[in-house]
Scaffold this motif. Sequence first.
Motif, mmCIF file in Angstrom:
data_model
loop_
_atom_site.group_PDB
_atom_site.id
_atom_site.type_symbol
_atom_site.label_atom_id
_atom_site.label_comp_id
_atom_site.label_asym_id
_atom_site.label_seq_id
_atom_site.Cartn_x
_atom_site.Cartn_y
_atom_site.Cartn_z
ATOM 1 N N HIS A 44 3.418 39.119 -43.814
ATOM 2 C CA HIS A 44 2.261 39.660 -44.532
ATOM 3 C C HIS A 44 2.567 39.792 -46.023
ATOM 4 C CE1 HIS A 44 -1.278 41.947 -45.539
ATOM 5 N NE2 HIS A 44 -0.478 42.794 -46.156
ATOM 6 N N LEU A 45 3.722 40.350 -46.353
ATOM 7 C CA LEU A 45 4.058 40.560 -47.762
ATOM 8 C C LEU A 45 4.286 39.235 -48.497
ATOM 9 C CD1 LEU A 45 6.200 43.742 -47.293
ATOM 10 C CD2 LEU A 45 4.116 43.587 -48.649
ATOM 11 N N GLU A 46 4.896 38.271 -47.823
ATOM 12 C CA GLU A 46 5.073 36.956 -48.462
ATOM 13 C C GLU A 46 3.728 36.285 -48.713
ATOM 14 O OE1 GLU A 46 7.799 34.614 -46.043
ATOM 15 O OE2 GLU A 46 9.396 35.032 -47.485
ATOM 16 N N ASN A 47 2.786 36.431 -47.765
ATOM 17 C CA ASN A 47 1.494 35.759 -47.889
ATOM 18 C C ASN A 47 0.485 36.526 -48.739
ATOM 19 O OD1 ASN A 47 2.253 33.540 -46.364
ATOM 20 N ND2 ASN A 47 1.724 34.540 -44.453
ATOM 21 N N SER A 48 0.837 37.712 -49.170
ATOM 22 C CA SER A 48 -0.089 38.483 -50.010
ATOM 23 C C SER A 48 0.532 38.679 -51.392
ATOM 24 C CB SER A 48 -0.444 39.818 -49.344
ATOM 25 O OG SER A 48 0.720 40.597 -49.084
ATOM 26 N N VAL A 49 1.245 39.722 -51.592
ATOM 27 C CA VAL A 49 1.794 40.072 -52.905
ATOM 28 C C VAL A 49 2.755 39.013 -53.442
ATOM 29 C CG1 VAL A 49 3.168 41.772 -54.169
ATOM 30 C CG2 VAL A 49 1.581 42.524 -52.409
ATOM 31 N N LEU A 50 3.697 38.571 -52.635
ATOM 32 C CA LEU A 50 4.756 37.698 -53.142
ATOM 33 C C LEU A 50 4.266 36.286 -53.431
ATOM 34 C CD1 LEU A 50 7.751 38.959 -50.988
ATOM 35 C CD2 LEU A 50 7.020 39.693 -53.274
ATOM 36 N N ARG A 51 3.316 35.794 -52.653
ATOM 37 C CA ARG A 51 2.788 34.438 -52.882
ATOM 38 C C ARG A 51 2.182 34.332 -54.271
ATOM 39 N NH1 ARG A 51 0.837 31.065 -48.738
ATOM 40 N NH2 ARG A 51 2.856 31.626 -47.883
ATOM 41 N N GLY A 52 1.449 35.361 -54.686
ATOM 42 C CA GLY A 52 0.838 35.363 -56.018
ATOM 43 C C GLY A 52 1.869 35.370 -57.136
ATOM 44 N N SER A 53 3.065 35.849 -56.839
ATOM 45 C CA SER A 53 4.151 35.868 -57.833
ATOM 46 C C SER A 53 5.095 34.683 -57.643
ATOM 47 C CB SER A 53 4.948 37.167 -57.695
ATOM 48 O OG SER A 53 4.129 38.277 -57.938
ATOM 49 N N ASP A 54 4.767 33.806 -56.707
ATOM 50 C CA ASP A 54 5.589 32.635 -56.388
ATOM 51 C C ASP A 54 7.021 33.037 -56.044
ATOM 52 O OD1 ASP A 54 5.991 29.927 -55.934
ATOM 53 O OD2 ASP A 54 6.617 29.552 -58.007
ATOM 54 N N LEU A 55 7.133 34.066 -55.184
ATOM 55 C CA LEU A 55 8.442 34.543 -54.740
ATOM 56 C C LEU A 55 8.540 34.487 -53.228
ATOM 57 C CD1 LEU A 55 9.234 37.844 -56.692
ATOM 58 C CD2 LEU A 55 10.288 35.618 -56.994
ATOM 59 N N THR A 56 9.728 34.198 -52.746
ATOM 60 C CA THR A 56 10.006 34.338 -51.327
ATOM 61 C C THR A 56 10.433 35.783 -51.074
ATOM 62 O OG1 THR A 56 12.347 33.825 -51.589
ATOM 63 C CG2 THR A 56 10.846 31.963 -51.165
ATOM 64 N N TRP A 57 10.457 36.158 -49.812
ATOM 65 C CA TRP A 57 10.951 37.483 -49.426
ATOM 66 C C TRP A 57 12.374 37.676 -49.940
ATOM 67 C CZ3 TRP A 57 9.205 41.876 -47.213
ATOM 68 C CH2 TRP A 57 10.158 42.765 -46.717
ATOM 69 N N THR A 58 13.224 36.679 -49.720
ATOM 70 C CA THR A 58 14.630 36.778 -50.108
ATOM 71 C C THR A 58 14.775 36.952 -51.612
ATOM 72 O OG1 THR A 58 15.230 35.438 -48.204
ATOM 73 C CG2 THR A 58 16.878 35.637 -49.941
ATOM 74 N N ALA A 59 14.009 36.205 -52.394
ATOM 75 C CA ALA A 59 14.080 36.344 -53.855
ATOM 76 C C ALA A 59 13.654 37.747 -54.278
ATOM 77 C CB ALA A 59 13.208 35.292 -54.529
ATOM 78 N N PHE A 60 12.596 38.269 -53.648
ATOM 79 C CA PHE A 60 12.154 39.616 -53.990
ATOM 80 C C PHE A 60 13.226 40.644 -53.639
ATOM 81 C CE2 PHE A 60 10.203 43.687 -53.033
ATOM 82 C CZ PHE A 60 9.541 43.941 -54.230
ATOM 83 N N VAL A 61 13.865 40.499 -52.476
ATOM 84 C CA VAL A 61 14.906 41.444 -52.073
ATOM 85 C C VAL A 61 16.076 41.402 -53.060
ATOM 86 C CG1 VAL A 61 16.594 42.020 -50.273
ATOM 87 C CG2 VAL A 61 14.231 41.494 -49.644
ATOM 88 N N VAL A 62 16.447 40.219 -53.511
ATOM 89 C CA VAL A 62 17.525 40.099 -54.504
ATOM 90 C C VAL A 62 17.121 40.823 -55.792
ATOM 91 C CG1 VAL A 62 18.762 38.473 -56.011
ATOM 92 C CG2 VAL A 62 18.575 38.031 -53.542
ATOM 93 N N LEU A 63 15.904 40.597 -56.266
ATOM 94 C CA LEU A 63 15.435 41.301 -57.464
ATOM 95 C C LEU A 63 15.447 42.813 -57.238
ATOM 96 C CD1 LEU A 63 12.430 39.081 -58.610
ATOM 97 C CD2 LEU A 63 14.632 39.366 -59.778
ATOM 98 N N TRP A 64 14.974 43.256 -56.073
ATOM 99 C CA TRP A 64 14.942 44.678 -55.740
ATOM 100 C C TRP A 64 16.345 45.291 -55.799
ATOM 101 C CZ3 TRP A 64 12.207 48.974 -55.036
ATOM 102 C CH2 TRP A 64 12.771 50.003 -54.286
ATOM 103 N N VAL A 65 17.306 44.621 -55.167
ATOM 104 C CA VAL A 65 18.682 45.130 -55.121
ATOM 105 C C VAL A 65 19.230 45.281 -56.535
ATOM 106 C CG1 VAL A 65 21.062 44.550 -54.448
ATOM 107 C CG2 VAL A 65 19.198 44.312 -52.785
ATOM 108 N N VAL A 66 19.053 44.274 -57.365
ATOM 109 C CA VAL A 66 19.595 44.334 -58.723
ATOM 110 C C VAL A 66 18.813 45.343 -59.561
ATOM 111 C CG1 VAL A 66 20.108 42.991 -60.819
ATOM 112 C CG2 VAL A 66 20.481 41.973 -58.553
ATOM 113 N N TRP A 67 17.515 45.449 -59.325
ATOM 114 C CA TRP A 67 16.682 46.425 -60.048
ATOM 115 C C TRP A 67 17.141 47.846 -59.732
ATOM 116 C CZ3 TRP A 67 11.349 48.499 -58.488
ATOM 117 C CH2 TRP A 67 10.674 49.055 -59.581
ATOM 118 N N VAL A 68 17.359 48.133 -58.459
ATOM 119 C CA VAL A 68 17.733 49.490 -58.037
ATOM 120 C C VAL A 68 19.194 49.799 -58.361
ATOM 121 C CG1 VAL A 68 18.051 50.967 -56.002
ATOM 122 C CG2 VAL A 68 15.952 49.633 -56.259
ATOM 123 N N TRP A 69 20.109 48.880 -58.059
ATOM 124 C CA TRP A 69 21.542 49.125 -58.227
ATOM 125 C C TRP A 69 22.030 48.855 -59.641
ATOM 126 C CZ3 TRP A 69 24.904 51.116 -54.595
ATOM 127 C CH2 TRP A 69 24.392 51.267 -53.309
#
Length: 190
Positions: A44-69
């Motif tokens: 659901h998240l890949e086909n809604s929010v992430l698709r519009g940003s041209d991101l895969t789930w994995t790419a978003f998780v990597v960004l999240w990890v680096v953003w938070v840590w």
Amino acid sequence: MPGHRSITEAEKLAAAKLGGIPIRREQMAAVANIYRAASAVRQHLENSVLRGSDLTWTAFVVLWVVWVWGESETRHVAEEAGISKGTLTGVVRTLESRGLLRRDGHPSDGRLVLLSLTTEGEEFMTRVFPAFNEEEAFVTAGLSDAECRSLAEGLRSVVLQVEEHGEERRQSLLGGAEPAPRRSGRRPRA
């Protein structure tokens, strides 16, 4: 969706197939539903929010990890994202080419690589995460805040069980041997 079975149908089919096999049904249902929920939410998240940003789930998780840590070694980012270092390499290349992530050498160990968000990456996460969180609220709309907290605590207990006791259990099940290497599923060429 053709060929897709609802969770109710899948549960009925599993119950019929397992019939008299002595298993722990509640535990099986819990693990099966963790998997199904994770897959449904990810899709659901890949086909809604992430698709519009041209991101895969994995790419978003990597960004999240680096953003938070914050700035982190690649091995820590891969571990936190639940991916291999090889997969991380490809994701980092993509995010770097989009100007969202920066790769730098470690100041005291030339073998290590540090990842950090660029200014554009910081702005991107600040802009995209609220939309991502709105979809987190959507997928949990059938639960009250108390049920969300209880679910989160229960899943946290599952993660802690594996983190704290999984290696010991694996050693016991395999008699101390290392697990067999993963296979791609392809048959060797003749």
